[in-house]
Scaffold this active site. Sequence first.
Site, PDB file in Angstrom:
ATOM      1  N   LYS A 173       0.880  -1.259  -0.077  1.00 13.59           N
ATOM      2  CA  LYS A 173      -0.096  -0.291  -0.113  1.00 13.59           C
ATOM      3  C   LYS A 173       0.653   1.186   0.449  1.00 13.59           C
ATOM      4  O   LYS A 173       0.330   1.963  -0.187  1.00 13.59           O
ATOM      5  CB  LYS A 173      -1.496   0.229   1.024  1.00 13.59           C
ATOM      6  CG  LYS A 173      -0.550  -0.151   2.508  1.00 13.59           C
ATOM      7  CD  LYS A 173      -1.203  -0.288   3.468  1.00 13.59           C
ATOM      8  CE  LYS A 173      -1.185   0.361   4.408  1.00 13.59           C
ATOM      9  NZ  LYS A 173       0.298  -1.030   5.174  1.00 13.59           N
TER      10      LYS A 173
ATOM     11  N   ARG B 297      -5.010   3.062  11.678  1.00 15.16           N
ATOM     12  CA  ARG B 297      -4.554   1.540  12.091  1.00 15.16           C
ATOM     13  C   ARG B 297      -6.020   1.293  12.984  1.00 15.16           C
ATOM     14  O   ARG B 297      -6.045  -0.359  13.578  1.00 15.16           O
ATOM     15  CB  ARG B 297      -3.818   1.568  12.674  1.00 15.16           C
ATOM     16  CG  ARG B 297      -2.913   1.056  11.111  1.00 15.16           C
ATOM     17  CD  ARG B 297      -1.183   1.507  11.888  1.00 15.16           C
ATOM     18  NE  ARG B 297      -0.412  -0.203  11.487  1.00 15.16           N
ATOM     19  CZ  ARG B 297       0.355   0.447  10.312  1.00 15.16           C
ATOM     20  NH1 ARG B 297       0.362   2.086  10.075  1.00 15.16           N
ATOM     21  NH2 ARG B 297       1.407   0.041  10.111  1.00 15.16           N
TER      22      ARG B 297
ATOM     23  N   ARG C 149      12.048  -7.058   2.188  1.00 14.33           N
ATOM     24  CA  ARG C 149      12.342  -5.708   1.714  1.00 14.33           C
ATOM     25  C   ARG C 149      13.876  -4.631   2.115  1.00 14.33           C
ATOM     26  O   ARG C 149      13.667  -5.121   3.059  1.00 14.33           O
ATOM     27  CB  ARG C 149      10.958  -4.591   1.946  1.00 14.33           C
ATOM     28  CG  ARG C 149      10.236  -3.895   2.125  1.00 14.33           C
ATOM     29  CD  ARG C 149       8.772  -3.983   2.474  1.00 14.33           C
ATOM     30  NE  ARG C 149       8.601  -3.312   3.471  1.00 14.33           N
ATOM     31  CZ  ARG C 149       7.789  -2.345   3.486  1.00 14.33           C
ATOM     32  NH1 ARG C 149       5.975  -2.791   3.425  1.00 14.33           N
ATOM     33  NH2 ARG C 149       6.684  -2.301   5.035  1.00 14.33           N
TER      34      ARG C 149
ATOM     35  N   ARG D 214      14.141  -3.180   7.442  1.00 12.93           N
ATOM     36  CA  ARG D 214      13.975  -1.928   8.780  1.00 12.93           C
ATOM     37  C   ARG D 214      14.353  -3.179  10.447  1.00 12.93           C
ATOM     38  O   ARG D 214      13.190  -4.365   9.652  1.00 12.93           O
ATOM     39  CB  ARG D 214      12.653  -1.703   8.664  1.00 12.93           C
ATOM     40  CG  ARG D 214      12.838  -0.145   7.655  1.00 12.93           C
ATOM     41  CD  ARG D 214      11.789   0.524   7.530  1.00 12.93           C
ATOM     42  NE  ARG D 214      10.715  -0.081   8.138  1.00 12.93           N
ATOM     43  CZ  ARG D 214       9.220   0.611   7.912  1.00 12.93           C
ATOM     44  NH1 ARG D 214       9.261   1.430   6.536  1.00 12.93           N
ATOM     45  NH2 ARG D 214       8.271  -0.637   7.803  1.00 12.93           N
TER      46      ARG D 214
ATOM     47  N   ARG E 263       3.213  -8.573  13.543  1.00 15.71           N
ATOM     48  CA  ARG E 263       2.341  -7.022  12.676  1.00 15.71           C
ATOM     49  C   ARG E 263       1.159  -7.953  12.251  1.00 15.71           C
ATOM     50  O   ARG E 263       0.011  -6.616  12.627  1.00 15.71           O
ATOM     51  CB  ARG E 263       3.274  -6.326  11.692  1.00 15.71           C
ATOM     52  CG  ARG E 263       4.467  -5.381  13.188  1.00 15.71           C
ATOM     53  CD  ARG E 263       5.627  -4.887  12.174  1.00 15.71           C
ATOM     54  NE  ARG E 263       4.744  -3.737  11.068  1.00 15.71           N
ATOM     55  CZ  ARG E 263       5.006  -3.726  10.503  1.00 15.71           C
ATOM     56  NH1 ARG E 263       6.223  -3.906   9.375  1.00 15.71           N
ATOM     57  NH2 ARG E 263       4.689  -2.624   9.506  1.00 15.71           N
TER      58      ARG E 263
HETATM   59  P1  AMP Z   1       4.321   1.491   8.877  1.00 20.11           P
HETATM   60  O1  AMP Z   1       5.446   2.033   8.003  1.00 20.11           O
HETATM   61  O2  AMP Z   1       2.676   2.251   8.311  1.00 20.11           O
HETATM   62  O3  AMP Z   1       4.222  -0.286   8.650  1.00 20.11           O
HETATM   63  O4  AMP Z   1       4.196   1.786  10.147  1.00 20.11           O
HETATM   64  C1  AMP Z   1       5.283   0.851  11.457  1.00 20.11           C
HETATM   65  C2  AMP Z   1       4.978   1.336  12.756  1.00 20.11           C
HETATM   66  O5  AMP Z   1       4.879   2.032  12.576  1.00 20.11           O
HETATM   67  C3  AMP Z   1       3.839   0.174  13.190  1.00 20.11           C
HETATM   68  O6  AMP Z   1       4.273  -0.584  12.615  1.00 20.11           O
HETATM   69  C4  AMP Z   1       3.885   1.050  14.375  1.00 20.11           C
HETATM   70  O7  AMP Z   1       3.862   1.037  15.254  1.00 20.11           O
HETATM   71  C5  AMP Z   1       3.521   2.234  13.796  1.00 20.11           C
HETATM   72  N1  AMP Z   1       2.681   3.171  13.525  1.00 20.11           N
HETATM   73  C6  AMP Z   1       2.134   3.613  12.127  1.00 20.11           C
HETATM   74  N2  AMP Z   1       0.929   4.373  11.436  1.00 20.11           N
HETATM   75  C7  AMP Z   1       0.646   4.383  12.607  1.00 20.11           C
HETATM   76  C8  AMP Z   1      -1.035   4.553  13.233  1.00 20.11           C
HETATM   77  N3  AMP Z   1      -1.869   4.801  12.429  1.00 20.11           N
HETATM   78  N4  AMP Z   1      -1.465   3.749  14.435  1.00 20.11           N
HETATM   79  C9  AMP Z   1      -0.446   3.105  15.308  1.00 20.11           C
HETATM   80  N5  AMP Z   1       0.686   2.872  15.173  1.00 20.11           N
HETATM   81  C10 AMP Z   1       1.290   3.364  13.764  1.00 20.11           C
END
Ligand code: AMP
Length: 214
Positions: free
Chosen positions: A13, A88, A127, A160, A171
């Site tokens: 996404k 989320r 990734r 990462r 996750r």
């Molecule tokens: P992402 O890069 O979107 O996969 O986000 C990486 C991490 O950031 C997630 O696993 C969460 O720990 C945190 N995170 C990102 N967006 C949110 C959100 N909207 N609510 C809570 N945690 C978030």
Amino acid sequence: MKIIMLGAPGAGKGTQAKKIADQFQIPHISTGDIFRANIKEGTELGRKAKEYMDQGLLVPDSLTLELIMDRFQNPDCANGYVLDGFPRTIPQAEALTEALKEQGESIDFAIDVEVPDENIISRMSGRRACLACGATYHIVHIPTKKEGVCDRCGEGLVLREDDKPETVKKRLDVYHEQTQPLIDYYAGQKKLVRVDGTQEMEEVFQAIVKILGA
Ligand code: AMP
């Protein structure tokens, strides 16, 4: 145009969100990127967020909402945005609906990029991310010109912490428990559209473009 990208972590996404942002000339807002930028800068918010992110857990709603509401104040949001990784949780979605309602607005589409868990786990271990400029790659699907080096800014790439297999499994559990309910939430609002995220990246994008009527 206000778009929300839904889908499991690793469903692609983020890549699609960036392409949509380019096509519609709207900002791509990724809460994950904002948290990571804060971690890099060593801010208080970054320090707090890192504790959760490294364990594959969600950052608490209060911290996330403060950050995103602040981001919406930026003038670049005037013509809309594509949200990647927010909302989320149901409380985050409700807070977004309320904040928009106060301005007489609502989102246009919530796009669910559907990919089965098995595909996600193998995808994410490949990734690679550039922590300097936020670009993301994949060793098989989106390779860099020079291995391990960012095409955009020349910095070194990393796997990462939160893309490591054990963290990915956590996750995905968190996704099914806390984020998947958003699919019903947006279906109830008649905003939900689904795309098959197992197709090639460009095919997924064309399917989205068709839906958005661009
Ligand atoms: P992402 O890069 O979107 O996969 O986000 C990486 C991490 O950031 C997630 O696993 C969460 O720990 C945190 N995170 C990102 N967006 C949110 C959100 N909207 N609510 C809570 N945690 C978030």
